[in-house]
Design a protein around this motif. Sequence first.
Motif, PDB file in Angstrom:
ATOM      1  N   LEU A 102     -29.023  50.853   3.586  1.00  0.00           N
ATOM      2  CA  LEU A 102     -28.980  51.485   2.264  1.00  0.00           C
ATOM      3  C   LEU A 102     -30.348  51.528   1.598  1.00  0.00           C
ATOM      4  N   THR A 103     -31.287  50.708   2.071  1.00  0.00           N
ATOM      5  CA  THR A 103     -32.639  50.702   1.477  1.00  0.00           C
ATOM      6  C   THR A 103     -33.353  52.012   1.743  1.00  0.00           C
ATOM      7  N   GLY A 104     -33.329  52.478   2.984  1.00  0.00           N
ATOM      8  CA  GLY A 104     -33.950  53.751   3.316  1.00  0.00           C
ATOM      9  C   GLY A 104     -35.464  53.691   3.406  1.00  0.00           C
ATOM     10  N   PRO A 105     -36.113  54.855   3.455  1.00  0.00           N
ATOM     11  CA  PRO A 105     -37.544  54.924   3.746  1.00  0.00           C
ATOM     12  C   PRO A 105     -38.429  54.460   2.597  1.00  0.00           C
ATOM     13  N   ASN A 106     -39.658  54.045   2.961  1.00  0.00           N
ATOM     14  CA  ASN A 106     -40.653  53.804   1.912  1.00  0.00           C
ATOM     15  C   ASN A 106     -41.550  55.025   1.781  1.00  0.00           C
ATOM     16  N   LYS A 107     -42.230  55.131   0.676  1.00  0.00           N
ATOM     17  CA  LYS A 107     -43.016  56.337   0.380  1.00  0.00           C
ATOM     18  C   LYS A 107     -44.218  56.497   1.290  1.00  0.00           C
ATOM     19  N   SER A 108     -44.765  55.390   1.746  1.00  0.00           N
ATOM     20  CA  SER A 108     -45.981  55.446   2.567  1.00  0.00           C
ATOM     21  C   SER A 108     -45.696  55.746   4.025  1.00  0.00           C
ATOM     22  N   ALA A 109     -44.437  55.590   4.453  1.00  0.00           N
ATOM     23  CA  ALA A 109     -44.044  55.737   5.857  1.00  0.00           C
ATOM     24  C   ALA A 109     -44.809  54.771   6.754  1.00  0.00           C
ATOM     25  N   ASP A 110     -45.223  53.644   6.180  1.00  0.00           N
ATOM     26  CA  ASP A 110     -45.913  52.613   6.945  1.00  0.00           C
ATOM     27  C   ASP A 110     -44.892  51.568   7.380  1.00  0.00           C
ATOM     28  N   TYR A 111     -44.611  51.544   8.675  1.00  0.00           N
ATOM     29  CA  TYR A 111     -43.638  50.594   9.208  1.00  0.00           C
ATOM     30  C   TYR A 111     -44.294  49.673  10.238  1.00  0.00           C
TER      31      TYR A 111
END
Length: 315
Positions: A102-111
Amino acid sequence: MKSKSSKKKYWLYTLLIALILAINSAVYSDISVDDLKVEYANEHSKFIEIDGMQVHYRIEGEGFPIVLIHGTASSLHTWNAWTKELKKTNTIIRMDLPAFGLTGPNKSADYSIKSYTTFLDQFLNQIAIDSFHLAGNSLGGNIAWNYAAEHPNKVDKLILVDASGLPTNKPQPAVFKMAKTPVVSNLFLYVTPKFFIKKNMKEVYADDTKIANDLVSRYHKMALRKGNRQAFIDRARMDFKLGSKANIDKLKSIQNSTLLIWGAQDNWIPLDNGKRMDSVMQNSKLVVLENSGHLPMEENPEESVAILKDFIEIR
């Protein structure tokens, strides 16, 4: 009587129609987080803002905290069975990592692993937890041992369940290869059939009969959470390889008492990786589950949690 040319066109049109129907049946739209909350959030679910994300987490039970971190394409629900047992004696904390659940993606797309360990520290600071046992599976295990190396005084005991972080000396699972292939990965954003999810689950379970329909549905729907498919692609394209020597040196630096739980039938991160981790870590113990694959806490929860309880001395 039809000419050969007409027959050829007929079969081409038939094939085209069949292909269109097959694609249409496999195309799934994104599911909003609000719709998913109805089914997959409960009375213990909370949301906290970190770097613009609304992070889904749960805190249950009382006693010394145990923090549980899930793996790639999973969610905090992977720990349901463990939580049911451990919350009798401990405070159990689990969250949906950025890119998943449910958290989903972060804005930076840094994983990257660094991004994940930073996120974990931010999360634990915000909920005011500074001393705990730390457990992680797969990617979550990778995050856990890196976090323990960076914050040794916060982690009491470390539990790694089929953890990543060392080369596997075997080809990557097909789903990760697909995510790295431009045309295929673009198709993945729209064509995500349920049978594809089940196929991947069969790769990580030793016993296919334990893969229930509701389990497949949960993984499938979480994959369709708005933004999660692109986040999975971004995460799969991240290069986690600092170099095996750098990771081995970091593993060697960990002094925390560490339990390694490994499924003997893990096809994604084989038992040999567990043996190598155990050989380089300073204060570790490896326990092998003969009838488990990559997700022992899901596939054989009673057996695996009993090993954990013995390790942290729950009686």
